[in-house]
Design an enzyme around this catalytic site. Sequence first.
Site, PDB file in Angstrom:
ATOM      1  N   SER A   1      45.252  42.494  33.357  1.00 13.82           N
ATOM      2  CA  SER A   1      46.537  43.051  33.021  1.00 13.82           C
ATOM      3  C   SER A   1      47.324  43.910  33.970  1.00 13.82           C
ATOM      4  CB  SER A   1      46.324  44.305  32.204  1.00 13.82           C
ATOM      5  OG  SER A   1      45.636  45.416  32.722  1.00 13.82           O
TER       6      SER A   1
ATOM      7  N   SER B   1      34.749  39.600  45.453  1.00 11.14           N
ATOM      8  CA  SER B   1      34.033  40.593  46.360  1.00 11.14           C
ATOM      9  C   SER B   1      35.237  41.109  47.084  1.00 11.14           C
ATOM     10  CB  SER B   1      32.911  39.740  47.249  1.00 11.14           C
ATOM     11  OG  SER B   1      32.453  40.845  47.902  1.00 11.14           O
TER      12      SER B   1
ATOM     13  N   TYR C   1      32.802  51.934  47.249  1.00 12.12           N
ATOM     14  CA  TYR C   1      33.105  50.620  46.784  1.00 12.12           C
ATOM     15  C   TYR C   1      32.650  49.617  47.744  1.00 12.12           C
ATOM     16  CZ  TYR C   1      36.922  47.092  46.818  1.00 12.12           C
ATOM     17  OH  TYR C   1      37.720  46.093  46.849  1.00 12.12           O
ATOM     18  N   SER C   2      32.484  49.694  48.967  1.00 11.43           N
ATOM     19  CA  SER C   2      31.635  48.824  49.697  1.00 11.43           C
ATOM     20  C   SER C   2      30.225  48.464  49.340  1.00 11.43           C
ATOM     21  CB  SER C   2      31.720  49.269  51.105  1.00 11.43           C
ATOM     22  OG  SER C   2      32.627  48.787  51.908  1.00 11.43           O
ATOM     23  N   ALA C   3      29.513  49.689  48.771  1.00 14.42           N
ATOM     24  CA  ALA C   3      28.208  49.337  48.193  1.00 14.42           C
ATOM     25  C   ALA C   3      28.374  48.409  46.903  1.00 14.42           C
ATOM     26  CB  ALA C   3      27.593  50.664  47.876  1.00 14.42           C
TER      27      ALA C   3
ATOM     28  N   LYS D   1      30.554  46.119  46.343  1.00 15.85           N
ATOM     29  CA  LYS D   1      30.766  44.713  46.818  1.00 15.85           C
ATOM     30  C   LYS D   1      29.541  44.141  47.565  1.00 15.85           C
ATOM     31  CE  LYS D   1      34.940  44.818  44.910  1.00 15.85           C
ATOM     32  NZ  LYS D   1      35.357  43.890  43.636  1.00 15.85           N
TER      33      LYS D   1
END
Length: 267
Positions: A11, A127, A141-143, A145
């Site tokens: 969306s 990723s 957030y990094s974890a 990805k």
Amino acid sequence: MQQVIIITGASSGFGKATAELLAQKGHIVYGLCRRRVPAVGNIKYCQCDVRNREQIASVVEDIVKEQGRVDVLVNNAGMGIGGALELATEEEIDLQMGTNFMGCVNLCQAVLPYMRKARKGKIINLSSIGGVMGLPYQGFYSASKFAIEGFSEALSAEVKGFGITVSMVEPGDFATGFTGSRKNSQATLDDPDYGPIFRRSLAIIEKEENGGLKPEILARRIVKMVEQKNPPLRKVVANLEQKLSVVIKRVLTGNQMVGILRSYYKS
């Protein structure tokens, strides 16, 4: 050739741009999103939370009943939480990992039985540059990805023999609604040690994102991967500086890279 495509988080941002471009190319596109969205052109929107396995199973089953197959899955849905890792709450961690990582896992597990039966299919997982290097004050957030990176690489090895390809797109900074929708840790903002550093880092993060590339650039790359016979496992889509940072990450020691990240984000 016309393909039946499911894309999550359709969306807004990357998902919206990609869904629209795929539909323009003549593909049959089903956009999954948390809120109800009316159909637009060749895009059929389905209300679905990627954390809800029952909803996902029902939606995928309905799509297969309607079209007879799923050719491509684009796992795009994601969100970001900013703050110090030490101060993240259980609810924040669950939301971050549940949306970005488990959402990806849930959709893959829902479509793979149909793809295996057909002995063909493509899965494209979003990723990030943050899945290649751990970004300060965006740690979970990094974890999430990093988790997608390991999951996708292993999945690729497991399903290649069934005619299914798995790819990852690793975007750098893009100007989307992601910046405005980031949830920032109030505990971090209020903390006397972390608060001032987090605000300084966050200003840099937001400046880079707001000045980033247009989402249509990423959409075009995803469309190319959808239409490639054998798309690459990984594809970085970013400005030159960020592409170089990925290359540099491979040759520097861990301490050197952490030093660069600390200096860049003033942490």
